[in-house]
Scaffold this motif. Structure first.
Motif, short mmCIF file in Angstrom:
data_model
loop_
_atom_site.label_atom_id
_atom_site.label_comp_id
_atom_site.label_asym_id
_atom_site.label_seq_id
_atom_site.Cartn_x
_atom_site.Cartn_y
_atom_site.Cartn_z
N ALA A 18 0.85 -1.19 0.00
CA ALA A 18 0.00 0.00 0.00
C ALA A 18 0.88 1.23 0.00
O ALA A 18 1.97 1.24 0.58
CB ALA A 18 -0.93 0.00 1.21
N THR A 19 0.42 2.28 -0.67
CA THR A 19 1.14 3.55 -0.70
C THR A 19 0.14 4.70 -0.70
O THR A 19 -0.98 4.54 -1.17
CB THR A 19 2.06 3.67 -1.92
OG1 THR A 19 2.73 4.94 -1.90
CG2 THR A 19 1.27 3.55 -3.22
N ASP A 20 0.57 5.84 -0.17
CA ASP A 20 -0.30 7.02 -0.18
C ASP A 20 0.01 7.97 -1.32
O ASP A 20 -0.55 9.05 -1.42
CB ASP A 20 -0.23 7.76 1.16
CG ASP A 20 1.16 8.33 1.44
OD1 ASP A 20 2.05 8.22 0.57
OD2 ASP A 20 1.37 8.86 2.53
N SER A 21 0.95 7.58 -2.20
CA SER A 21 1.33 8.49 -3.28
C SER A 21 1.80 7.69 -4.48
O SER A 21 2.89 7.13 -4.47
CB SER A 21 2.43 9.44 -2.82
OG SER A 21 2.76 10.35 -3.85
N PHE A 41 -5.34 3.52 4.48
CA PHE A 41 -3.92 3.26 4.66
C PHE A 41 -3.32 4.38 5.49
O PHE A 41 -3.43 5.56 5.13
CB PHE A 41 -3.18 3.17 3.32
CG PHE A 41 -1.69 3.04 3.48
CD1 PHE A 41 -1.14 1.90 4.04
CD2 PHE A 41 -0.84 4.07 3.10
CE1 PHE A 41 0.23 1.77 4.22
CE2 PHE A 41 0.54 3.96 3.26
CZ PHE A 41 1.08 2.80 3.82
N GLN A 42 -2.72 4.03 6.60
CA GLN A 42 -2.09 5.01 7.47
C GLN A 42 -0.67 4.59 7.77
O GLN A 42 -0.39 3.41 8.02
CB GLN A 42 -2.88 5.14 8.78
CG GLN A 42 -4.28 5.71 8.61
CD GLN A 42 -5.00 5.86 9.93
OE1 GLN A 42 -5.04 4.95 10.75
NE2 GLN A 42 -5.59 7.02 10.16
N ALA A 79 2.47 1.00 10.16
CA ALA A 79 1.52 1.26 9.08
C ALA A 79 0.36 0.29 9.21
O ALA A 79 0.48 -0.77 9.84
CB ALA A 79 2.19 1.11 7.71
N SER A 80 -0.78 0.67 8.64
CA SER A 80 -1.94 -0.21 8.67
C SER A 80 -2.74 -0.04 7.39
O SER A 80 -2.75 1.03 6.77
CB SER A 80 -2.83 0.09 9.88
OG SER A 80 -3.33 1.42 9.82
N LEU A 81 -3.41 -1.12 7.01
CA LEU A 81 -4.25 -1.12 5.81
C LEU A 81 -5.53 -1.87 6.12
O LEU A 81 -5.49 -3.02 6.56
CB LEU A 81 -3.52 -1.79 4.64
CG LEU A 81 -4.35 -2.02 3.38
CD1 LEU A 81 -4.72 -0.70 2.71
CD2 LEU A 81 -3.60 -2.91 2.39
N GLN A 82 -6.66 -1.22 5.92
CA GLN A 82 -7.97 -1.86 6.04
C GLN A 82 -8.81 -1.42 4.84
O GLN A 82 -9.14 -0.23 4.72
CB GLN A 82 -8.69 -1.48 7.34
CG GLN A 82 -8.07 -2.05 8.60
CD GLN A 82 -6.98 -1.17 9.16
OE1 GLN A 82 -7.01 0.05 9.02
NE2 GLN A 82 -5.99 -1.78 9.80
N ASP A 92 -6.99 -6.71 6.17
CA ASP A 92 -6.64 -6.05 7.43
C ASP A 92 -5.17 -6.40 7.71
O ASP A 92 -4.85 -7.55 8.01
CB ASP A 92 -7.54 -6.53 8.56
CG ASP A 92 -7.35 -5.71 9.84
OD1 ASP A 92 -6.34 -4.99 9.94
OD2 ASP A 92 -8.22 -5.78 10.72
N ALA A 93 -4.30 -5.43 7.56
CA ALA A 93 -2.87 -5.68 7.73
C ALA A 93 -2.26 -4.60 8.62
O ALA A 93 -2.62 -3.43 8.53
CB ALA A 93 -2.16 -5.71 6.39
N THR A 94 -1.32 -5.02 9.47
CA THR A 94 -0.64 -4.09 10.38
C THR A 94 0.86 -4.36 10.34
O THR A 94 1.29 -5.50 10.50
CB THR A 94 -1.15 -4.25 11.82
OG1 THR A 94 -2.57 -4.03 11.86
CG2 THR A 94 -0.47 -3.24 12.74
N TRP A 95 1.65 -3.29 10.12
CA TRP A 95 3.10 -3.36 10.12
C TRP A 95 3.65 -2.66 11.36
O TRP A 95 3.17 -1.60 11.74
CB TRP A 95 3.69 -2.66 8.91
CG TRP A 95 3.51 -3.34 7.59
CD1 TRP A 95 4.42 -4.09 6.92
CD2 TRP A 95 2.37 -3.26 6.72
NE1 TRP A 95 3.92 -4.50 5.71
CE2 TRP A 95 2.66 -4.00 5.56
CE3 TRP A 95 1.12 -2.63 6.84
CZ2 TRP A 95 1.75 -4.14 4.52
CZ3 TRP A 95 0.21 -2.77 5.80
CH2 TRP A 95 0.53 -3.52 4.65
N THR A 96 4.69 -3.24 11.97
CA THR A 96 5.39 -2.62 13.09
C THR A 96 6.88 -2.60 12.77
O THR A 96 7.50 -3.66 12.58
CB THR A 96 5.16 -3.39 14.40
OG1 THR A 96 3.75 -3.45 14.66
CG2 THR A 96 5.86 -2.69 15.56
N GLY A 97 7.45 -1.41 12.68
CA GLY A 97 8.86 -1.29 12.32
C GLY A 97 9.77 -1.87 13.38
O GLY A 97 9.54 -1.73 14.58
#
Length: 234
Positions: free
Chosen positions: A68-71, A130-131, A138-141, A160-165
């Motif tokens: 996912a990307t915001d741009s 997407f945030q 980051a998260s995607l729903q 429903d996905a969640t990333w933690t750096g």
């Protein structure tokens, strides 16, 4: 057969990302003609991606690509605020073993029987879909409709996905080539990257889950790309 990802690095520090594959799939309709054609896509901005591979107790093997990307932008514009997401779910079972003697050496391999080959993308209309928090998380729903090449039918899924750096942030160039079926994706990007742990839940017409802790192989990252381009050749 499984998709292959080959990577060559250049620059100060390198991180591999699947962003180019996502933008290419999301922003254009790839040509169906048999002649070789190449399209160039440019992309930049905050993004998150993941590849997880796992085997289930029933013998089904599952590979998940998610991005996912915001741009994202097409080849007419180098800057855009369009948010997009791409998901590929590939499931297969192991078939028969074949062996052949070549120059006195015996080589054996297995056939793989596809069960599911889903590709889908979505343009994210909601800012909450997407945030990304810098390179920390980051998260995607979102809901996404795509196509399954095995059943030759459309399917709708809920992501429903969640990333933690985790670990340190690195900066530099990323260069890779990715082949999926008859398509070849060649990408170059410059930005900042951080590896991540990811948890993915997919429901709807396809039901599967995966996370970095239980997958047999896992790669995930959060990134902020300053500039990138991808060539899609068919």
């Amino acid at each position: 057969m499984k998709q292959n990802l080959s990577v060559r690095s250049a620059g100060k520090v390198v991180a591999v990302t699947l962003a180019a594959l996502v933008v290419a799939t999301s922003l254009i309709s790839l040509p169906a003609a048999s002649a070789v054609q190449t399209t160039t896509i440019r992309w930049k901005g905050s993004s998150a991606d993941a590849y997880l591979s796992s085997s289930q107790a029933d013998g089904v093997h599952t590979d998940i690509y998610i991005f996912a990307t915001d741009s994202a932008s097409n080849q007419k514009s180098a800057r855009s605020d369009q948010s997009v997401a791409y998901v590929n779910v590939y499931q297969y079972t192991q078939g028969n073993q074949t062996c052949q003697v070549i120059d006195g050496q015996q080589y054996c391999w297995y056939d793989y029987i596809p069960v599911l080959s889903f590709s889908g993308y979505a343009t994210l209309n909601s800012a909450q879909a997407f945030q990304s928090s810098r390179l920390n998380s980051a998260s995607l729903q979102t809901v996404m409709t795509g196509f399954d090449a095995v059943s030759n039918s459309t399917k709708t899924i809920v992501i429903d996905a969640t990333w933690t750096g985790v670990g340190n942030t690195t900066s530099g160039n990323s260069v890779y080539n990715y082949r999926s079926g008859s398509y070849i994706f060649s990408s170059q990007s410059v930005g900042s990257y951080r590896q991540a742990n990811v948890a993915i839940s997919i429901s709807g017409d396809i039901v599967t889950t995966a996370d970095s802790g239980t997958a047999s192989y896992s790669y995930a990252s959060v990134s902020n790309v300053n500039s990138g381009s991808v060539n899609i050749t068919k």
